[in-house]
Design a protein around this motif. Structure first.
Motif: not given
Length: 214
Positions: A157-185
């Motif tokens: 909560s120490i981060y502003s909505d704008e800063d949080w949104r930018a950071g969260r979008v980057a995190v989400l995009e990075n996760l979705l770009a991974r060929p797999r989210l989990y290591r095991s089948d």
């Protein structure tokens, strides 16, 4: 596997383990925690234990996974990297105090540190059990995922909505770009599809809320 069982399975003193457990519970009940609390680590201990059994890990290995699951967020001040190092230090100190052999102390600390960047060698099945379980929340029901996302936002909560949104979008995009989210089948079969749906839904919401997004 619960905390006292894991400690005693590694040869530690159950009375000293009980004192450490009291401290652990107190830490996870800190008022600034909304997601990284006892509910979270209980779920990680459960899911990592299930995966450890499915991987065919031995009794001692399962105990190490359980300890790392219980302690990987024992120090949490929303300081990525620093929190994991401090949690690993707490783990090593408490296991040493309980009389757990040094090799097991160091291995447990290594597992906690693996959660810093969620990386470990492909053949490290102990780390795989822990890391996949730590991300199981991504594949929860939409309602539970929304609760998780809201709670994580509150912890930062120490981060502003704008800063949080930018950071969260980057995190989400990075996760979705991974060929797999989990290591095991096994984990992919359980959580991957729903996790990608949840992540994509949250990403769309943040993009729609961005006045500069086209």
């Amino acid at each position: 596997m619960d905390w006292p069982t894991a400690i005693t399975r590694l040869g530690g003193d159950h009375l000293i383990a009980a004192v450490a457990w009291n401290d652990l519970q107190t830490r996870y009940a800190e008022p600034h925690r909304r997601y990284h609390d006892l509910r979270h680590v209980t779920a990680v201990a459960r899911d990592s234990g299930d995966l450890a059994v499915a991987f065919g890990l031995g009794s001692r290995e399962r105990a190490l996974v359980a300890i790392a699951a219980w302690t990987h967020d024992v120090v949490y001040d929303a300081r990525p990297g620093e929190d994991e190092r401090a949690s690993a230090a707490w783990t090593r100190a408490e296991l040493t105090n309980a009389g757990v052999p040094r090799a097991d102390v160091e291995r447990a600390g290594e597992l906690v540190l693996a959660t810093t960047h969620h990386s470990a060698p492909d053949d490290d099945f102990l780390a795989t059990a822990l890391l996949d379980a730590d991300l199981a929340i991504l594949g929860a029901s939409p309602e539970r995922y929304e609760e998780y996302a809201s709670d994580v936002r509150a912890e930062y909560s120490i981060y502003s909505d704008e800063d949080w949104r930018a950071g969260r979008v980057a995190v989400l995009e990075n996760l979705l770009a991974r060929p797999r989210l989990y290591r095991s089948d096994i984990a992919r079969a359980r959580w991957e599809s729903k996790a990608r749906e949840n992540l994509a839904t949250e990403l769309t919401r943040w993009r729609d809320a961005d006045p500069h997004h086209r």
